[in-house]
Write a protein that holds these residues in place. Structure first.
Motif, PDB file in Angstrom:
ATOM      1  N   LYS A  91       0.836  -1.215   0.000  1.00  0.00           N
ATOM      2  CA  LYS A  91       0.000   0.000   0.000  1.00  0.00           C
ATOM      3  C   LYS A  91       0.865   1.258   0.000  1.00  0.00           C
ATOM      4  CE  LYS A  91      -3.300  -0.030   3.083  1.00  0.00           C
ATOM      5  NZ  LYS A  91      -4.130  -0.361   4.247  1.00  0.00           N
ATOM      6  N   GLU A  92       1.919   1.250   0.808  1.00  0.00           N
ATOM      7  CA  GLU A  92       2.834   2.401   0.853  1.00  0.00           C
ATOM      8  C   GLU A  92       3.507   2.628  -0.490  1.00  0.00           C
ATOM      9  OE1 GLU A  92       5.800   2.450   3.943  1.00  0.00           O
ATOM     10  OE2 GLU A  92       4.328   1.731   5.419  1.00  0.00           O
ATOM     11  N   ARG A  93       3.973   1.553  -1.102  1.00  0.00           N
ATOM     12  CA  ARG A  93       4.687   1.679  -2.373  1.00  0.00           C
ATOM     13  C   ARG A  93       3.758   2.148  -3.486  1.00  0.00           C
ATOM     14  NH1 ARG A  93       9.784   0.462  -2.373  1.00  0.00           N
ATOM     15  NH2 ARG A  93      10.055  -0.490  -4.399  1.00  0.00           N
ATOM     16  N   PHE A  94       2.532   1.631  -3.522  1.00  0.00           N
ATOM     17  CA  PHE A  94       1.589   2.047  -4.555  1.00  0.00           C
ATOM     18  C   PHE A  94       1.173   3.504  -4.353  1.00  0.00           C
ATOM     19  CE2 PHE A  94       1.104  -2.209  -6.142  1.00  0.00           C
ATOM     20  CZ  PHE A  94       0.597  -2.041  -7.413  1.00  0.00           C
ATOM     21  N   SER A  95       0.926   3.901  -3.123  1.00  0.00           N
ATOM     22  CA  SER A  95       0.457   5.275  -2.898  1.00  0.00           C
ATOM     23  C   SER A  95       1.582   6.293  -3.051  1.00  0.00           C
ATOM     24  CB  SER A  95      -0.216   5.412  -1.535  1.00  0.00           C
ATOM     25  OG  SER A  95       0.572   4.873  -0.517  1.00  0.00           O
TER      26      SER A  95
END
Length: 174
Positions: free
Chosen positions: A14-18
């Protein structure tokens, strides 16, 4: 019941995508370890980072982020994720060029500036000039009118200086 490690992986996804400006998904089935290392090197040099996550964990993360269902359809088969924090063009060029050399690598699609794109769009993005080239062209375009205006404004002064020099040359000849 999900394990703590799986929860941490979902949070990392989630962190990497956002935080990414672009995420390109590719099927790496058929690449050797040596070829994957070469791909990682090329992408790292272009500002990209390759990660491999389980599709099920990625799907959970994408649903929690409320990203489009269109992105989930690219999670079929082994998927390598190329994350780029700033520039979508350079990593796209690197992975498309690598895919041309290594037919086993297949670009599936991705997410660019929060828009789901297909493989053709990734190839189109790869065909764009780099960020540095675009900035140089923009600066040249912005600077061009100013340079032209300065030449026009200096024209009368330069003509006057040439006329004075010509008169001085005639007076010195006499």
């Amino acid at each position: 019941m999900p394990t703590e490690q799986k929860r941490e992986t979902v949070e990392e996804i989630k962190e990497r995508f956002s935080g990414a400006a672009a995420v390109i998904m590719a099927d790496y089935r058929g690449l050797s370890v040596k070829e994957m290392q070469e791909l990682r090197r090329k992408l790292r040099a272009s500002g990209g980072d390759v990660k491999i996550y389980k599709n099920t964990l990625t799907e959970i993360a994408l649903r929690e982020l409320a990203l489009s269902e269109d992105l989930v359809r690219y999670l079929d088969g082994p998927t390598a994720f190329v994350f780029s924090q700033a520039d979508a063009v350079a990593p796209s060029k690197a992975i498309v060029d690598f895919a041309k050399e290594h037919k086993a690598l297949e670009v599936k699609g991705g997410l660019v500036e929060n828009a789901v794109v297909g493989p053709d769009a990734v190839r189109s993005i790869a065909a764009l000039p780099s960020r540095e080239e675009l900035i140089a062209k923009l600066l040249g375009t912005m600077q061009n009118p100013v340079a032209r205006m300065m030449r026009v404004m200096n024209g009368p002064a330069a003509a006057f200086a040439r006329a004075v020099a010509a008169v001085a040359g005639q007076k010195a000849a006499v």
